[in-house]
Motif scaffolding. Structure first.
Motif, mmCIF file in Angstrom:
data_model
loop_
_atom_site.group_PDB
_atom_site.id
_atom_site.type_symbol
_atom_site.label_atom_id
_atom_site.label_comp_id
_atom_site.label_asym_id
_atom_site.label_seq_id
_atom_site.Cartn_x
_atom_site.Cartn_y
_atom_site.Cartn_z
ATOM 1 N N ARG A 131 0.829 -1.209 0.000
ATOM 2 C CA ARG A 131 0.000 0.000 0.000
ATOM 3 C C ARG A 131 0.866 1.264 0.000
ATOM 4 O O ARG A 131 0.561 2.231 -0.704
ATOM 5 N N TYR A 133 -5.095 -1.101 -4.491
ATOM 6 C CA TYR A 133 -4.990 -0.513 -3.157
ATOM 7 C C TYR A 133 -6.181 -0.920 -2.293
ATOM 8 O O TYR A 133 -6.021 -1.273 -1.121
ATOM 9 N N ASP A 144 -6.823 -3.513 1.641
ATOM 10 C CA ASP A 144 -7.295 -2.728 2.781
ATOM 11 C C ASP A 144 -6.920 -3.408 4.092
ATOM 12 O O ASP A 144 -7.386 -4.519 4.384
ATOM 13 N N GLY A 201 -10.878 0.973 1.966
ATOM 14 C CA GLY A 201 -9.688 1.769 1.705
ATOM 15 C C GLY A 201 -10.010 3.071 1.016
ATOM 16 O O GLY A 201 -10.983 3.164 0.273
#
Length: 300
Positions: free
Chosen positions: A35, A206, A210, A282
Motif C-alpha cells: 500500500r 490498493y 485494505d 480503503g
C-alpha cells in the motif's frame, strides 16, 4: 479424564490460532508495504497529471486562440469585400447624397440596409469607419478612388503583390503553429489517459489490500482465543481447583458445553474470514480534476 480433554481442546485451538495469527501478521505487513508503494506511485502520477493538465490547457487555449484569430481574419476579409462592393455598386448611384450631409450614423444605417442586416458586426463597423473619408470622396462628382474592379487607384501593384506574399507567409506560419500545437495537444491527451488508466488499476489494487479487513480478522481471532482457548483453560483450572461448573447436572453437560464454546470460537473465525473475502475498503487521495475534450479541434 475431563481435564485432559480440556487441555487437548485448548492446545489444538492454540496451535491453530498461532498459525492463523502468524499468517495474518505476515499478510498485514506485506499489505502495508504494498500500500505504501502504491501510495507513492499514485502521488507521482497525480503530480504528473497536474503538470500534464497545465500543458493540455495551454495547447488547447493556443488552438482556440489560433482558430479565433483565423475566424476574425476571415470576418475582416469578408467585411472588407462587403465595403468594397458597397462603395463600388451602391455609393454614388443608389446612395447619392452630398458629402457634407454624410454622417457615421447615416453611413452605418445605409450599409446595414445594403447588406440586409439589422446591425453591423465589429469588423464591418471598423472597416466602414476606416473608409468614411473614401466614401465622402466617392460621393463627389469629380473623383473616384475605386476602379471597376473595386481596387484603389492609388495602390501600387508591387505593394499589393508584396502584401499578398506577406499574407501567404503568415498563413503558412499560422498553419504550422496550429499543427504543431495540435500534435502536442493529442500527445498530452494520450499521456493523460494512460496515467488515468494506470491510476484506476492502482486504486483497485490498493482497495483490495485494505488493512482494516485484517484488523477485523485479528479482532475475530481474539474472540476465538477467548472461546476456544480461554473457555477450556478456565474449565481446566476450575476442575483442578475442585470446582464443578455444572453441579447437579449430568457429567456430560460440562464437557459438552466447553466443547460447544470451543467449536463456536473456531466456526466464528472461519465465518468471519469468509465474509471478509469479498468486502472492499480503503481510501486514496482524490484524482486530479482533468476534463478532456470529447471532440478534437479541426485542423486547418
Amino acid at each position: 479424564m475431563v481435564t485432559g480433554f480440556y487441555t487437548a481442546l485448548a492446545t489444538s485451538a492454540s496451535v491453530f490460532i498461532g498459525i492463523l495469527t502468524a499468517l495474518l501478521a505476515s499478510n498485514l505487513s506485506n499489505h502495508n508495504v504494498q500500500r505504501k508503494r502504491i501510495e507513492r506511485r499514485i502521488e507521482i502520477i497525480d503530480a504528473r497529471l497536474t503538470n500534464l493538465n497545465t500543458q493540455y490547457e495551454h495547447f488547447r487555449d493556443t488552438l482556440e486562440e489560433i482558430r479565433e484569430r483565423e475566424e476574425a481574419s476571415q470576418r475582416h476579409e469578408q467585411a472588407q469585400d462587403q465595403v468594397d462592393e458597397f462603395i463600388q455598386d451602391h455609393v454614388g448611384s443608389e446612395f447619392d447624397i452630398s458629402p457634407d450631409d454624410l454622417t457615421p450614423r447615416r453611413l452605418q444605417r445605409e450599409f446595414a440596409e445594403y447588406l440586409g442586416v439589422d446591425s453591423l458586426n465589429e469588423e464591418q463597423h471598423n472597416i466602414l469607419q476606416e473608409h468614411f473619408g473614401d466614401i465622402q470622396e466617392a460621393l463627389t462628382s469629380t473623383s473616384s478612388l475605386y476602379r471597376m474592379d473595386g481596387s484603389f487607384t492609388q495602390v501600387d501593384p508591387e505593394i499589393m503583390a508584396s502584401n499578398h506574399q506577406i499574407e501567404q507567409q503568415w498563413q503558412i506560419h499560422t498553419e504550422e503553429r496550429f499543427n504543431r500545437n495540435y500534435r502536442q495537444w493529442i500527445e498530452t491527451m494520450t499521456e493523460i489517459r494512460s496515467f488515468q488508466d494506470e491510476r484506476k488499476r492502482l486504486v483497485s489494487r490498493y482497495e483490495s489490500l485494505d488493512p482494516s479487513q485484517i484488523r477485523e480478522i485479528l479482532r475475530a481471532t481474539v474472540a476465538t482465543i477467548i472461546l476456544s482457548i480461554g473457555g477450556p483453560l478456565v474449565a481446566y483450572l476450575l476442575r483442578v481447583s475442585g470446582v464443578t461448573i455444572a453441579k447437579g447436572f449430568p457429567q456430560w453437560i460440562e464437557p459438552t458445553f466447553i466443547f460447544t464454546l470451543w467449536a463456536c470460537g473456531l466456526i466464528y473465525v472461519f465465518k468471519h474470514l469468509r465474509d471478509k473475502l469479498n468486502q472492499e475498503g480503503g481510501e486514496l487521495p482524490d484524482e486530479p480534476d482533468i476534463t478532456l475534450d470529447e471532440e478534437t479541434p479541426e485542423t486547418n
